[in-house]
Design a protein around this motif. Structure first.
Motif, PDB file in Angstrom:
ATOM      1  N   LEU A 150       0.861  -1.178   0.000  1.00 18.57           N
ATOM      2  CA  LEU A 150       0.000   0.000   0.000  1.00 18.57           C
ATOM      3  C   LEU A 150       0.897   1.226   0.000  1.00 18.57           C
ATOM      4  O   LEU A 150       1.388   1.654   1.040  1.00 18.57           O
ATOM      5  CB  LEU A 150      -0.911  -0.003   1.225  1.00 18.57           C
ATOM      6  CG  LEU A 150      -1.890   1.171   1.361  1.00 18.57           C
ATOM      7  CD1 LEU A 150      -2.801   1.272   0.152  1.00 18.57           C
ATOM      8  CD2 LEU A 150      -2.719   1.038   2.634  1.00 18.57           C
ATOM      9  N   LEU A 151       1.135   1.754  -1.184  1.00 17.60           N
ATOM     10  CA  LEU A 151       2.026   2.899  -1.328  1.00 17.60           C
ATOM     11  C   LEU A 151       1.484   3.809  -2.417  1.00 17.60           C
ATOM     12  O   LEU A 151       1.286   3.376  -3.553  1.00 17.60           O
ATOM     13  CB  LEU A 151       3.444   2.432  -1.686  1.00 17.60           C
ATOM     14  CG  LEU A 151       4.493   3.538  -1.868  1.00 17.60           C
ATOM     15  CD1 LEU A 151       4.770   4.244  -0.549  1.00 17.60           C
ATOM     16  CD2 LEU A 151       5.794   2.954  -2.447  1.00 17.60           C
ATOM     17  N   PHE A 179     -10.888   4.568 -10.452  1.00 13.69           N
ATOM     18  CA  PHE A 179     -11.041   4.256  -9.040  1.00 13.69           C
ATOM     19  C   PHE A 179     -10.875   2.747  -8.870  1.00 13.69           C
ATOM     20  O   PHE A 179     -11.442   1.970  -9.635  1.00 13.69           O
ATOM     21  CB  PHE A 179     -12.402   4.718  -8.537  1.00 13.69           C
ATOM     22  CG  PHE A 179     -12.620   6.199  -8.700  1.00 13.69           C
ATOM     23  CD1 PHE A 179     -12.211   7.085  -7.718  1.00 13.69           C
ATOM     24  CD2 PHE A 179     -13.219   6.710  -9.851  1.00 13.69           C
ATOM     25  CE1 PHE A 179     -12.399   8.463  -7.874  1.00 13.69           C
ATOM     26  CE2 PHE A 179     -13.416   8.075 -10.013  1.00 13.69           C
ATOM     27  CZ  PHE A 179     -12.994   8.954  -9.021  1.00 13.69           C
ATOM     28  N   VAL A 180     -10.101   2.343  -7.872  1.00 12.35           N
ATOM     29  CA  VAL A 180      -9.679   0.948  -7.753  1.00 12.35           C
ATOM     30  C   VAL A 180     -10.130   0.343  -6.428  1.00 12.35           C
ATOM     31  O   VAL A 180      -9.892   0.930  -5.361  1.00 12.35           O
ATOM     32  CB  VAL A 180      -8.139   0.835  -7.865  1.00 12.35           C
ATOM     33  CG1 VAL A 180      -7.698  -0.616  -7.753  1.00 12.35           C
ATOM     34  CG2 VAL A 180      -7.645   1.444  -9.170  1.00 12.35           C
ATOM     35  N   ILE A 213      -9.633   1.756  -1.093  1.00 12.17           N
ATOM     36  CA  ILE A 213     -10.085   2.289  -2.376  1.00 12.17           C
ATOM     37  C   ILE A 213      -9.072   3.339  -2.808  1.00 12.17           C
ATOM     38  O   ILE A 213      -8.740   4.255  -2.055  1.00 12.17           O
ATOM     39  CB  ILE A 213     -11.498   2.899  -2.264  1.00 12.17           C
ATOM     40  CG1 ILE A 213     -12.515   1.797  -1.893  1.00 12.17           C
ATOM     41  CG2 ILE A 213     -11.906   3.564  -3.573  1.00 12.17           C
ATOM     42  CD1 ILE A 213     -13.906   2.328  -1.594  1.00 12.17           C
ATOM     43  N   ARG A 214      -8.567   3.193  -4.017  1.00 16.34           N
ATOM     44  CA  ARG A 214      -7.505   4.060  -4.521  1.00 16.34           C
ATOM     45  C   ARG A 214      -8.001   4.841  -5.743  1.00 16.34           C
ATOM     46  O   ARG A 214      -8.987   4.469  -6.385  1.00 16.34           O
ATOM     47  CB  ARG A 214      -6.274   3.225  -4.939  1.00 16.34           C
ATOM     48  CG  ARG A 214      -5.915   2.078  -4.001  1.00 16.34           C
ATOM     49  CD  ARG A 214      -5.259   2.528  -2.729  1.00 16.34           C
ATOM     50  NE  ARG A 214      -3.939   3.115  -2.942  1.00 16.34           N
ATOM     51  CZ  ARG A 214      -2.817   2.395  -3.145  1.00 16.34           C
ATOM     52  NH1 ARG A 214      -2.875   1.067  -3.204  1.00 16.34           N
ATOM     53  NH2 ARG A 214      -1.657   3.010  -3.306  1.00 16.34           N
ATOM     54  N   ARG A 215      -7.281   5.909  -6.085  1.00 12.76           N
ATOM     55  CA  ARG A 215      -7.602   6.714  -7.262  1.00 12.76           C
ATOM     56  C   ARG A 215      -6.351   6.889  -8.107  1.00 12.76           C
ATOM     57  O   ARG A 215      -5.281   7.237  -7.595  1.00 12.76           O
ATOM     58  CB  ARG A 215      -8.136   8.089  -6.853  1.00 12.76           C
ATOM     59  CG  ARG A 215      -8.505   8.993  -8.026  1.00 12.76           C
ATOM     60  CD  ARG A 215      -8.904  10.383  -7.547  1.00 12.76           C
ATOM     61  NE  ARG A 215      -9.413  11.232  -8.630  1.00 12.76           N
ATOM     62  CZ  ARG A 215      -8.649  11.963  -9.446  1.00 12.76           C
ATOM     63  NH1 ARG A 215      -7.312  11.942  -9.300  1.00 12.76           N
ATOM     64  NH2 ARG A 215      -9.197  12.709 -10.396  1.00 12.76           N
ATOM     65  N   ILE A 216      -6.495   6.621  -9.418  1.00  8.30           N
ATOM     66  CA  ILE A 216      -5.415   6.848 -10.376  1.00  8.30           C
ATOM     67  C   ILE A 216      -5.786   8.058 -11.222  1.00  8.30           C
ATOM     68  O   ILE A 216      -6.828   8.058 -11.890  1.00  8.30           O
ATOM     69  CB  ILE A 216      -5.205   5.628 -11.292  1.00  8.30           C
ATOM     70  CG1 ILE A 216      -4.861   4.380 -10.467  1.00  8.30           C
ATOM     71  CG2 ILE A 216      -4.120   5.907 -12.312  1.00  8.30           C
ATOM     72  CD1 ILE A 216      -4.863   3.102 -11.291  1.00  8.30           C
ATOM     73  N   ASP A 217      -4.962   9.083 -11.214  1.00  9.48           N
ATOM     74  CA  ASP A 217      -5.189  10.262 -12.042  1.00  9.48           C
ATOM     75  C   ASP A 217      -4.759   9.928 -13.467  1.00  9.48           C
ATOM     76  O   ASP A 217      -3.594   9.581 -13.715  1.00  9.48           O
ATOM     77  CB  ASP A 217      -4.386  11.446 -11.502  1.00  9.48           C
ATOM     78  CG  ASP A 217      -4.757  12.750 -12.174  1.00  9.48           C
ATOM     79  OD1 ASP A 217      -4.494  12.872 -13.391  1.00  9.48           O
ATOM     80  OD2 ASP A 217      -5.288  13.645 -11.495  1.00  9.48           O
ATOM     81  N   ALA A 228      -9.805   5.767   0.696  1.00  7.48           N
ATOM     82  CA  ALA A 228     -10.418   5.147   1.876  1.00  7.48           C
ATOM     83  C   ALA A 228      -9.673   3.870   2.206  1.00  7.48           C
ATOM     84  O   ALA A 228      -9.132   3.199   1.333  1.00  7.48           O
ATOM     85  CB  ALA A 228     -11.899   4.857   1.636  1.00  7.48           C
ATOM     86  N   GLY A 229      -9.665   3.530   3.496  1.00  2.26           N
ATOM     87  CA  GLY A 229      -8.994   2.323   3.949  1.00  2.26           C
ATOM     88  C   GLY A 229      -7.658   2.634   4.587  1.00  2.26           C
ATOM     89  O   GLY A 229      -7.006   3.626   4.266  1.00  2.26           O
TER      90      GLY A 229
END
Length: 516
Positions: free
Chosen positions: A246-247, A270-271, A279-283, A293-294
């Motif tokens: 998680l980085l 959004f991943v 939950i991650r976001r890729i620009d 989140a998380g």
């Protein structure tokens, strides 16, 4: 707790339990019981060259992990077992006893796929008739049984143990065994199943990326990456270093951990970063990855709105988006959550956290490992592939959301049955897609596409199920996890077990590999 149930409640007690319920129904102290044999005739073993008789393991602490491959709670304890394996490589032996729930899980090839997918590095016994389960009096998935270095059963715990307390209990057991002189360290001679060398590795969901040029985003779970594809299946970009973790950061420096689901807007992907419980976001302009989140740790049941960055999630498996609301399948707590992209808060949309199949008000309904999401064209209904109940559910996104079951009857009602919704059966579906007025389902453990005709309330095999493969070399579909209805004449299926994406053309009655 009823027999044969997945246990979703996290257990926060210590491991050692005083009484063991044996298969005959009697009770004995653990200290009086020798561990029953596990090297039984006819059982297939993986990750070792030969079966390991229980007597051969004396001198080491043994953890028997009774699991089944589709069970989210079984998946969520893998990191805890890995901690123990890494800490005590020659003093503790972890052995997985695969005890299947679904018919498909009795297939040894499916078990081999699961071993690769979850990167299991300890011996696995495939016990399709659950003979070891009965010998040890197991009643639920997952269950951990600990055997002391003296060969006596030390304790049993159903469900997910608290990771730190579990490791502390093993620490104490190893230390006590050493003092007693029963500990005789010895490393196992493993023969691990090799990882497939493919462009994709057990890919999950595929979703379109809005914009002028038609593009697609794929969760390449086994490679810990997200892939951006053009409309011909050609790779345009990869996000993530490939290393599990998680980085946040630049596209090639960021780390994901077995992401399974996603959804895209015109400027971001959004991943659902499943094993990071995040939950991650890729620009899409800069490629930068951020966490929305998380915390990286497995969370408990969702409730009222809380800040997303400090709220632990539980194995988010898929995403859908409506305006500034990001819906997520929180598989590990059997709930649907919603992330407000403006406020950054997460809250429950549906499910109490109890595993089950109960309809009504979404807030008081029960679900069972929701794993696939699809939003209706008008944005008023969220469809859910509820995998452990082999069901498809519908959530009306009103002021007081309601949930109804379209197909599915219970946790142990599954199969391949067409016809009226009430009688039709699926088998552990992971993907769902809106196809005009109907729904398409990636019926994972049936390795098939099924169609829910909403007006008729009937389930059929997609377009009659009679498609001709036009690849130079054709192989059967294997455990698909994602599906997209692009146009009425183009369906894309993520053929997860074959590490590829297939394109179906209903007008031609053909299908072929679109990307691999």
């Amino acid at each position: 707790m009823s027999p044969g149930r997945n246990v979703s409640k996290t257990i926060y007690g210590f491991l050692l339990i005083a009484i063991f319920i044996i298969a005959t129904g009697g009770q004995r102290s653990f200290a009086e019981m020798d561990a029953p044999e596990i090297a039984r005739p006819g059982l297939e073993w993986f990750n070792v060259a030969a079966p390991l008789p229980i007597a051969s393991l004396r001198g080491r602490v043994v953890i028997l992990d009774f699991w089944t491959e589709g069970c989210i709670n079984c998946i969520q304890i893998i990191p805890t077992l890995r901690r123990v394996e890494d800490k005590y490589p020659d003093k503790v032996v972890v052995i997985g006893v695969h005890s299947p729930k679904f018919a498909n899980e009795k297939n040894a090839h499916s078990v081999k796929d699961a071993i690769r997918r979850y990167e299991l590095r300890h011996p696995i016994i495939h016990d399709p008739d659950m003979t070891i389960w009965r010998a040890y009096g197991v009643q639920a998935w997952p269950t951990l049984v600990v055997i002391g270095a003296d060969g006596k059963i030390g304790g049993s715990i159903p469900g997910e143990p608290d990771p730190d307390r579990f490791v502390a209990a093993i620490d104490k057991l190893v230390a006590d065994s050493s003092k007693a002189g029963t500990l005789k360290p010895a490393a196992l001679d493993l023969a691990l199943i090799p990882e497939p060398k493919k462009r994709y590795l057990f890919p999950g969901k595929l979703k379109p990326v809005p914009g002028h040029d038609k593009r697609w985003a794929l969760a390449d779970g086994g490679h810990n990456q997200i892939v951006l594809l053009d409309d011909n299946g050609k790779e345009l970009e990869r996000y993530g270093s490939g290393e599990a973790g998680l980085l946040d950061g630049a596209k090639r420096a960021a780390h994901f951990d077995h992401p399974q689901g996603l959804i895209a807007s015109s400027d971001a992907i959004f991943v659902a970063d499943t094993e990071n419980h995040a939950i991650r976001r890729i620009d899409l302009v800069t490629g930068a990855v951020t966490t929305l989140a998380g915390t990286g740790k497995r969370g408990t049941q969702l409730g009222a709105a809380e800040p997303g960055r400090t709220r632990a999630l539980a194995s988010p498996w898929d995403l859908e988006k409506k305006g500034d609301e990001l819906f997520f399948a929180n598989a590990g707590t059997h709930q649907i959550g919603v992330l407000d992209l403006k406020s950054g808060t997460v809250a429950t949309l549906a499910g109490t956290g109890e595993e089950g199949l109960r309809d009504g008000r979404a807030a008081s309904a029960s679900m069972a490992q929701p794993s696939g999401l699809a939003l209706s064209a008008d944005g008023k209904t969220l469809y859910v592939a509820d995998s452990e109940s082999s069901a498809v559910r519908a959530i009306a996104l009103s002021k007081d959301p309601q949930i109804v079951t379209l197909v599915g009857a219970g946790l142990f009602d599954f199969g391949w049955v067409n016809g009226d919704f009430q009688k039709a059966r699926l088998q552990h579906p992971l993907g769902v897609a809106v196809d005009g007025d109907d729904l398409l389902v990636a019926d994972t453990y049936n390795s098939a596409i099924r169609e829910l005709e909403l007006a008729k309330h009937e389930v059929v095999d997609f377009d009659g199920g009679k498609f001709t493969c036009v690849d130079p070399v054709c192989i059967p579909t294997r455990e698909p996890a994602g599906i997209v209805a692009d146009t009425p004449d183009r369906i894309l299926l993520v053929d997860t077990g074959n590490h590829r994406i297939d394109e179906y053309r209903p007008s031609l009655k053909t299908y072929h590999t679109w990307s691999r």
